[in-house]
Write a protein that holds these residues in place. Structure first.
Motif, PDB file in Angstrom:
ATOM      1  N   PRO A 628      51.366  -7.078  20.559  1.00  0.00           N
ATOM      2  CA  PRO A 628      51.260  -8.143  21.549  1.00  0.00           C
ATOM      3  C   PRO A 628      50.992  -7.602  22.953  1.00  0.00           C
ATOM      4  O   PRO A 628      51.420  -6.505  23.291  1.00  0.00           O
ATOM      5  CB  PRO A 628      52.623  -8.834  21.482  1.00  0.00           C
ATOM      6  N   TRP A 629      50.289  -8.372  23.730  1.00  0.00           N
ATOM      7  CA  TRP A 629      50.023  -8.060  25.130  1.00  0.00           C
ATOM      8  C   TRP A 629      51.328  -8.146  25.912  1.00  0.00           C
ATOM      9  O   TRP A 629      52.162  -9.009  25.640  1.00  0.00           O
ATOM     10  CB  TRP A 629      49.018  -9.062  25.684  1.00  0.00           C
ATOM     11  N   ASN A 630      51.502  -7.234  26.852  1.00  0.00           N
ATOM     12  CA  ASN A 630      52.730  -7.259  27.641  1.00  0.00           C
ATOM     13  C   ASN A 630      52.408  -6.898  29.087  1.00  0.00           C
ATOM     14  O   ASN A 630      52.040  -5.767  29.395  1.00  0.00           O
ATOM     15  CB  ASN A 630      53.737  -6.266  27.048  1.00  0.00           C
ATOM     16  N   ASP A 631      52.570  -7.873  29.988  1.00  0.00           N
ATOM     17  CA  ASP A 631      52.196  -7.662  31.380  1.00  0.00           C
ATOM     18  C   ASP A 631      53.024  -6.585  32.077  1.00  0.00           C
ATOM     19  O   ASP A 631      52.510  -5.852  32.913  1.00  0.00           O
ATOM     20  CB  ASP A 631      52.315  -8.984  32.158  1.00  0.00           C
ATOM     21  N   SER A 632      54.306  -6.484  31.695  1.00  0.00           N
ATOM     22  CA  SER A 632      55.158  -5.479  32.347  1.00  0.00           C
ATOM     23  C   SER A 632      54.677  -4.080  32.008  1.00  0.00           C
ATOM     24  O   SER A 632      54.631  -3.190  32.848  1.00  0.00           O
ATOM     25  CB  SER A 632      56.608  -5.607  31.874  1.00  0.00           C
ATOM     26  N   SER A 633      54.322  -3.934  30.721  1.00  0.00           N
ATOM     27  CA  SER A 633      53.858  -2.637  30.264  1.00  0.00           C
ATOM     28  C   SER A 633      52.540  -2.284  30.955  1.00  0.00           C
ATOM     29  O   SER A 633      52.284  -1.129  31.288  1.00  0.00           O
ATOM     30  CB  SER A 633      53.664  -2.688  28.752  1.00  0.00           C
ATOM     31  N   LEU A 634      51.718  -3.305  31.154  1.00  0.00           N
ATOM     32  CA  LEU A 634      50.455  -3.121  31.875  1.00  0.00           C
ATOM     33  C   LEU A 634      50.727  -2.585  33.278  1.00  0.00           C
ATOM     34  O   LEU A 634      50.071  -1.658  33.752  1.00  0.00           O
ATOM     35  CB  LEU A 634      49.725  -4.465  31.956  1.00  0.00           C
ATOM     36  N   LYS A 635      51.739  -3.162  33.931  1.00  0.00           N
ATOM     37  CA  LYS A 635      52.084  -2.715  35.286  1.00  0.00           C
ATOM     38  C   LYS A 635      52.554  -1.270  35.277  1.00  0.00           C
ATOM     39  O   LYS A 635      52.369  -0.535  36.238  1.00  0.00           O
ATOM     40  CB  LYS A 635      53.161  -3.621  35.880  1.00  0.00           C
ATOM     41  N   GLY A 636      53.186  -0.880  34.173  1.00  0.00           N
ATOM     42  CA  GLY A 636      53.616   0.519  34.031  1.00  0.00           C
ATOM     43  C   GLY A 636      52.425   1.451  34.085  1.00  0.00           C
ATOM     44  O   GLY A 636      52.492   2.530  34.681  1.00  0.00           O
ATOM     45  N   CYS A 637      51.309   1.016  33.471  1.00  0.00           N
ATOM     46  CA  CYS A 637      50.107   1.844  33.481  1.00  0.00           C
ATOM     47  C   CYS A 637      49.490   1.885  34.867  1.00  0.00           C
ATOM     48  O   CYS A 637      48.963   2.902  35.298  1.00  0.00           O
ATOM     49  CB  CYS A 637      49.104   1.327  32.450  1.00  0.00           C
ATOM     50  N   ARG A 638      49.568   0.763  35.561  1.00  0.00           N
ATOM     51  CA  ARG A 638      49.078   0.721  36.930  1.00  0.00           C
ATOM     52  C   ARG A 638      49.857   1.715  37.801  1.00  0.00           C
ATOM     53  O   ARG A 638      49.314   2.449  38.617  1.00  0.00           O
ATOM     54  CB  ARG A 638      49.233  -0.701  37.470  1.00  0.00           C
ATOM     55  N   LYS A 639      51.164   1.755  37.580  1.00  0.00           N
ATOM     56  CA  LYS A 639      52.026   2.667  38.323  1.00  0.00           C
ATOM     57  C   LYS A 639      51.627   4.112  38.042  1.00  0.00           C
ATOM     58  O   LYS A 639      51.576   4.959  38.944  1.00  0.00           O
ATOM     59  CB  LYS A 639      53.475   2.420  37.881  1.00  0.00           C
ATOM     60  N   PHE A 640      51.328   4.374  36.792  1.00  0.00           N
ATOM     61  CA  PHE A 640      50.893   5.710  36.375  1.00  0.00           C
ATOM     62  C   PHE A 640      49.638   6.124  37.153  1.00  0.00           C
ATOM     63  O   PHE A 640      49.551   7.241  37.674  1.00  0.00           O
ATOM     64  CB  PHE A 640      50.638   5.698  34.862  1.00  0.00           C
ATOM     65  N   LEU A 641      48.689   5.193  37.288  1.00  0.00           N
ATOM     66  CA  LEU A 641      47.444   5.527  37.994  1.00  0.00           C
ATOM     67  C   LEU A 641      47.703   5.758  39.480  1.00  0.00           C
ATOM     68  O   LEU A 641      47.088   6.619  40.108  1.00  0.00           O
ATOM     69  CB  LEU A 641      46.412   4.413  37.799  1.00  0.00           C
ATOM     70  N   GLU A 642      48.650   5.003  40.028  1.00  0.00           N
ATOM     71  CA  GLU A 642      48.977   5.227  41.435  1.00  0.00           C
ATOM     72  C   GLU A 642      49.617   6.587  41.633  1.00  0.00           C
ATOM     73  O   GLU A 642      49.384   7.255  42.642  1.00  0.00           O
ATOM     74  CB  GLU A 642      49.882   4.101  41.953  1.00  0.00           C
ATOM     75  N   ARG A 643      50.407   6.976  40.648  1.00  0.00           N
ATOM     76  CA  ARG A 643      51.009   8.320  40.724  1.00  0.00           C
ATOM     77  C   ARG A 643      49.930   9.393  40.622  1.00  0.00           C
ATOM     78  O   ARG A 643      50.044  10.459  41.232  1.00  0.00           O
ATOM     79  CB  ARG A 643      52.057   8.492  39.626  1.00  0.00           C
ATOM     80  N   ILE A 644      48.886   9.114  39.833  1.00  0.00           N
ATOM     81  CA  ILE A 644      47.774  10.071  39.737  1.00  0.00           C
ATOM     82  C   ILE A 644      47.083  10.183  41.100  1.00  0.00           C
ATOM     83  O   ILE A 644      46.820  11.286  41.592  1.00  0.00           O
ATOM     84  CB  ILE A 644      46.762   9.627  38.660  1.00  0.00           C
ATOM     85  N   ALA A 645      46.829   9.027  41.735  1.00  0.00           N
ATOM     86  CA  ALA A 645      46.196   9.039  43.058  1.00  0.00           C
ATOM     87  C   ALA A 645      47.053   9.835  44.039  1.00  0.00           C
ATOM     88  O   ALA A 645      46.540  10.585  44.874  1.00  0.00           O
ATOM     89  CB  ALA A 645      45.988   7.613  43.547  1.00  0.00           C
ATOM     90  N   GLY A 646      48.366   9.709  43.895  1.00  0.00           N
ATOM     91  CA  GLY A 646      49.287  10.381  44.799  1.00  0.00           C
ATOM     92  C   GLY A 646      49.277  11.891  44.665  1.00  0.00           C
ATOM     93  O   GLY A 646      49.738  12.614  45.567  1.00  0.00           O
ATOM     94  N   LEU A 647      48.761  12.395  43.552  1.00  0.00           N
ATOM     95  CA  LEU A 647      48.743  13.848  43.341  1.00  0.00           C
ATOM     96  C   LEU A 647      47.922  14.550  44.411  1.00  0.00           C
ATOM     97  O   LEU A 647      48.187  15.707  44.747  1.00  0.00           O
ATOM     98  CB  LEU A 647      48.165  14.188  41.953  1.00  0.00           C
ATOM     99  N   THR A 648      46.930  13.848  44.977  1.00  0.00           N
ATOM    100  CA  THR A 648      46.091  14.485  45.993  1.00  0.00           C
ATOM    101  C   THR A 648      46.895  14.803  47.256  1.00  0.00           C
ATOM    102  O   THR A 648      46.460  15.595  48.070  1.00  0.00           O
ATOM    103  CB  THR A 648      44.903  13.568  46.369  1.00  0.00           C
ATOM    104  N   ASP A 649      48.049  14.184  47.390  1.00  0.00           N
ATOM    105  CA  ASP A 649      48.882  14.441  48.568  1.00  0.00           C
ATOM    106  C   ASP A 649      49.759  15.669  48.402  1.00  0.00           C
ATOM    107  O   ASP A 649      50.345  16.148  49.367  1.00  0.00           O
ATOM    108  CB  ASP A 649      49.773  13.223  48.862  1.00  0.00           C
ATOM    109  N   ILE A 650      49.896  16.143  47.167  1.00  0.00           N
ATOM    110  CA  ILE A 650      50.793  17.292  46.964  1.00  0.00           C
ATOM    111  C   ILE A 650      50.036  18.481  46.412  1.00  0.00           C
ATOM    112  O   ILE A 650      50.613  19.393  45.834  1.00  0.00           O
ATOM    113  CB  ILE A 650      51.984  16.924  46.043  1.00  0.00           C
ATOM    114  N   VAL A 651      48.702  18.461  46.570  1.00  0.00           N
ATOM    115  CA  VAL A 651      47.906  19.557  46.024  1.00  0.00           C
ATOM    116  C   VAL A 651      47.994  20.782  46.938  1.00  0.00           C
ATOM    117  O   VAL A 651      48.042  20.655  48.157  1.00  0.00           O
ATOM    118  CB  VAL A 651      46.438  19.114  45.810  1.00  0.00           C
ATOM    119  N   THR A 652      48.102  21.948  46.316  1.00  0.00           N
ATOM    120  CA  THR A 652      48.201  23.202  47.072  1.00  0.00           C
ATOM    121  C   THR A 652      47.070  24.127  46.649  1.00  0.00           C
ATOM    122  O   THR A 652      46.493  23.954  45.575  1.00  0.00           O
ATOM    123  CB  THR A 652      49.537  23.921  46.787  1.00  0.00           C
TER     124      THR A 652
END
Length: 807
Positions: A628-652
């Motif tokens: 079944p489709w689950n909107d909360s779980s979808l938001k979890g994936c969105r959060k994951f992508l935002e964390r990926i975007a955030g990696l550019t801030d901690i790159v060394t």
RNA sequence: GCCGGUGUGUCGGAAUGGCAGACGAGCGCGACUCAAAAUCGUGUGGGAAACCGUGUGGGUUCGAGUCCCACCACCGGCACCA
């Protein structure tokens, strides 16, 4: 980096297309991969989230394979003939061509927004005359080889609307439109002789990698059974043999899988439509009752007739009998609708002692029941199990079914009363529709020459323009109303002739489309031989479970035919097949408009971005399972992508040592999991790794590039953006997939469980290469005085477990 | 009826015969905030514990979610197929 998907997604979609990043190379000498997805019917409703799941699996796989330096062909097209466009035309008067073009344009735009890596230079449309020219060409080849033929069939017909109805439109024996009684009418229709390929289609299954359930469904659909045909002589009521007009003894031919039960045959049954009834009408003394029964049956739909748990009905054919070729006994013949005209010969020998249907009929009509196989209690029910043969003359004492069947077939053949034979449940493929929006069947009917093929050089036989898309009177296709189309000259003798006005069914265009992708613009042949040899077979074909019988069998049939003709170089079109599970509505029910639980993928793209949709759909669970489709779980994936975007801030600049192990493990796992279509665990591994990266607080520049490469098959837009930002050259979609160092995927020390008698007591940390003695010592130390009794056995499975058996 | 498949937390789901519940969601607690959302951190099968836990009952094994046998439930396909 701030994650702005609204900006980056259109940017990369345009850039991929402008640079033809996903165009497959026909001239390459590289290893190839042909990934195929079932092309959509471009409905007005637009892209469904189910399409997305069906395409995303192979999209991720193809994206990874391209990065692994494989020449990938991943095409898309449109299966655009079909009823919805035609019904819309009937309602609005708008030509199906216009509606179809609009829908294709809309669909294409939606597909682009999800970021599929299709090769858009190869789009095909089955309604394009440059495409259906070749559909007609293949049909003519079949006609030429005796595989396309015209024969009578019974169709559901509404005498009031004068329309042929599908089974769906005639449920309950009533016309869906005017509610009058539907009758079964005989009509001449085109067939493709797929039954001639039944054995080849079965054998071919052993050479391809289809999941077992799909293979089984195809085997069941083909439904091969072995047995025997037996001819029963007919006699009148006094036992005098009946002769036909040709002077030969008139016989009734049956098919059975158990010829060894012949001594138990006490009556025969023919289907209501069986021709013997009309043929011998003069001898049947109760023809009125027989006719009444037949007309009753003809009113029933296929559905009603095949309803199980139903009392047996029938009428005895008075005045004629059959003779059991083994016992010589005179036995009655019945007409009953539990026997189908469409299977075997439309007549059966009834063995009530060993077949429950015959048993029920015998009880209802007072027929004899003769036991020939020991083992059951025939006073209660039929016995269909194995046992010793009795009451069967030369078969008495046989206990093995195979032997007794073989012996009986021998005797039948000796006496000329029958022979061994094979039957299939699969029937020849009724290959026409009385509709406008389909490929015209390129055949002309001439009174003196019969059915004549339209010459190859006249293809395509184009669909003519019509004013009115309503079906013609008497259930004819709308094409029948256009004299300029219908009237023509016979290609053979030049006399006046009439064109076939039926069109091909929807299955036609999809039966060979994967071949056209290989060379979509070729006007000399359906595809260039060299290109076919390079690209075929399709390496991986993904689609829905609903198509694994009809479409998958039909297209395997066409392909095998083309192979036998020498037109293609592989006997099977698809090496591997998989099927995605359904995405159910949030309520756990199948998505449907009426339930109001439909999720529109474009809404998700708008609100969360295509990368989120893509990641979520592949993360939901086992790709082949429904979830079944689950909107909360979808938001979890969105959060994951935002964390990926955030990696550019901690790159060394420098690599982070503690991330080396986790990174190399992930490279290994993600690569293996995508190849095995285990997308959910691949994404889980990437989520696990990002948790470790944030725990470390930083990530090296090259490490981050490797990480986003792993992410790119799932979330390609954000991956391209970060790649560009980090100074990567070209497209990440074309960059080299990272390689793992096997030595870095294993840790120096490991934590393993310690058991006493198989029950976990704790864990120890030991060097990976610790020997048995060291592991046991560490385990005993950890256990201390918890280890009591006599130690009988000490087990150390390196890297796995310590188990101490004590009493 | 026949064929195929699946049963694991609150939910979606992980586990080459080797620490069941990875990862995500949900929920609890904490930080930030006047507050909420978002974000971050942390905990989360049951049980006080010994222990018990992968649909049920048996079996194989040092060890079973995984292999074998029987059964139950659900899903899919075919179905009066002779």
């Amino acid at each position: 980096m701030k994650y702005n998907f609204k900006k980056i997604e259109p940017k990369w979609q345009k850039s991929w297309e402008d640079n033809m990043v996903f165009a497959a190379d026909d001239e390459s000498t590289k290893k190839k991969f042909y990934g195929l997805v079932e092309f959509p019917y471009p409905s007005g409703a637009g892209l469904h989230v189910g399409h997305c799941k069906a395409y995303l699996g192979l999209d991720a796989m193809c994206r990874m394979l391209r990065m692994q330096d494989i020449n990938v062909l991943f095409p898309i097209g449109f299966d655009a003939f079909g009823l919805p466009a035609e019904n819309y035309a009937i309602k609005t008067g708008i030509h199906p061509r216009i509606v179809t073009d609009q829908n294709i344009a809309h669909f294409s735009e939606q597909l682009r927004k999800v970021g599929f890596s299709f090769d858009w230079s190869r789009v095909i449309d089955t309604t394009d005359e440059d495409y259906y020219k070749w559909t007609q060409w293949i049909f003519l080849k079949m006609f030429e080889h005796g595989l396309a033929f015209k024969d009578k069939t019974l169709v559901n017909y509404c005498p009031s609307c004068k329309v042929v109805l599908s089974n769906e439109d005639s449920q309950g024996g009533k016309c869906d439109i005017c509610h009058s009684d539907v009758i079964q009418k005989s009509k001449d229709v085109w067939y493709l002789r797929i039954t001639r390929y039944a054995d080849k289609l079965l054998e071919g299954l052993e050479t391809v990698q289809f999941p077992e359930n799909i293979k089984q469904q195809q085997v069941n659909w083909i439904g091969r059974s072995t047995g025997a045909f037996v001819n029963f002589t007919l006699s009148d009521a006094e036992g005098r043999q009946i002769f036909g007009e040709d002077g030969n003894a008139r016989k009734l031919r049956i098919y059975t899988t158990r010829p060894d039960t012949l001594f138990g045959v006490t009556f025969m049954v023919v289907a209501p439509e069986h021709p013997v009834i009309d043929e011998l009408a003069g001898r049947i003394s109760n023809m009125d009752a027989v006719r009444a029964y037949r007309s009753e049956c003809s009113k029933k739909t296929e559905f009603e007739r095949t309803q199980l748990v139903k009392d047996k009905t029938g009428v005895r054919l008075e005045g004629i009998c059959a003779v059991n070729p083994m016992s010589g006994k005179k036995i009655p013949i019945f007409i009953a609708d539990y026997v189908m005209m469409g299977y075997g010969t439309g007549a059966i020998m009834a063995v009530p002692a060993h077949d429950q249907r015959d048993y029920d009929f015998a009880k209802a009509f007072g027929a004899d029941i003769v036991e020939v196989i020991k083992g059951g209690d025939i006073s209660k029910e039929a016995w269909s199990g194995d046992g010793e043969m009795i009451n069967s003359d030369f078969l008495n004492g046989y206990t093995n079914k195979k032997d007794s069947i073989a012996r009986m077939i021998e005797v039948l053949e000796e006496r000329g009363a029958g022979e061994g034979g094979v039957q299939y449940k699969m029937k020849d493929w009724a290959f026409n529709r009385q509709r406008y929006w389909g490929e015209p069947i390129p055949i002309v009917h001439c009174d003196s020459c019969g059915y004549v093929a339209v010459p190859y050089e006249e293809l395509p036989l184009r669909l003519p323009e019509v004013e009115n898309f309503e079906p013609g009177s008497d259930g004819e296709s709308p094409l029948a109303k256009i004299p300029e189309f219908v009237n023509c000259k016979c290609p053979k003798c030049g006399r006046d002739a009439k064109r076939e006005t039926d069109t091909m069914p929807q299955w036609a265009g999809s039966s060979w489309y994967y071949l056209r992708y290989i060379d979509p613009h070729n006007d000399k042949c359906f595809a260039d031989r060299k290109k076919l040899e390079y690209w075929m077979p399709v390496d991986h074909y993904n689609g829905g479970m609903e198509h694994v019988t009809r479409h998958l069998i039909y297209s395997r049939f066409w392909h095998r035919f083309l192979y036998d003709l020498g037109e293609v170089n592989t006997p099977e079109p698809y090496m591997k097949r998989s099927a995605q599970g359904l995405i159910l509505g949030p309520d756990g029910e199948k998505m449907s408009k009426s339930k109001g639980n439909v999720v529109d993928p474009l809404d998700i793209v708008d609100a969360y971005g295509a990368d989120t949709l893509r990641t979520y759909v592949l993360f939901m669970g086992d790709y082949a399972a429904s979830a079944p489709w689950n909107d909360s779980s979808l938001k979890g994936c969105r959060k994951f992508l935002e964390r990926i975007a955030g990696l550019t801030d901690i790159v060394t600049d420098n690599e982070v040592a503690e991330l080396e192990g986790p990174l190399h493990k992930a490279i290994k796992k993600v690569g293996e999991d995508i190849a095995a279509m285990k997308f959910n665990t691949a994404i889980a591994a990437l989520m696990g790794l990002i948790n470790e990266i944030y725990a470390a607080g930083r990530i090296g520049h090259d490490q981050l590039i490797a990480y986003i490469k792993l992410v790119s098959p799932f979330a390609p837009h954000i991956a391209e953006e970060i790649y560009e930002m980090l100074g990567g050259s070209g497209f990440i979609a074309k960059a080299a997939w990272p390689e793992y160092d096997a030595s870095k995927t294993v840790d120096a020390t490991i934590e393993i469980g310690v058991q006493i008698n198989g029950k976990l007591k704790g864990t120890i940390v030991i060097p990976r290469d610790a020997d048995q003695a060291a592991a046991i010592t560490a385990a005993r130390e950890m256990l201390g005085d918890r280890l009591t009794g006599n130690v009988i056995k000490e087990i150390y499975v390196p890297g796995r477990i310590v188990n101490i058996v004590a009493k």
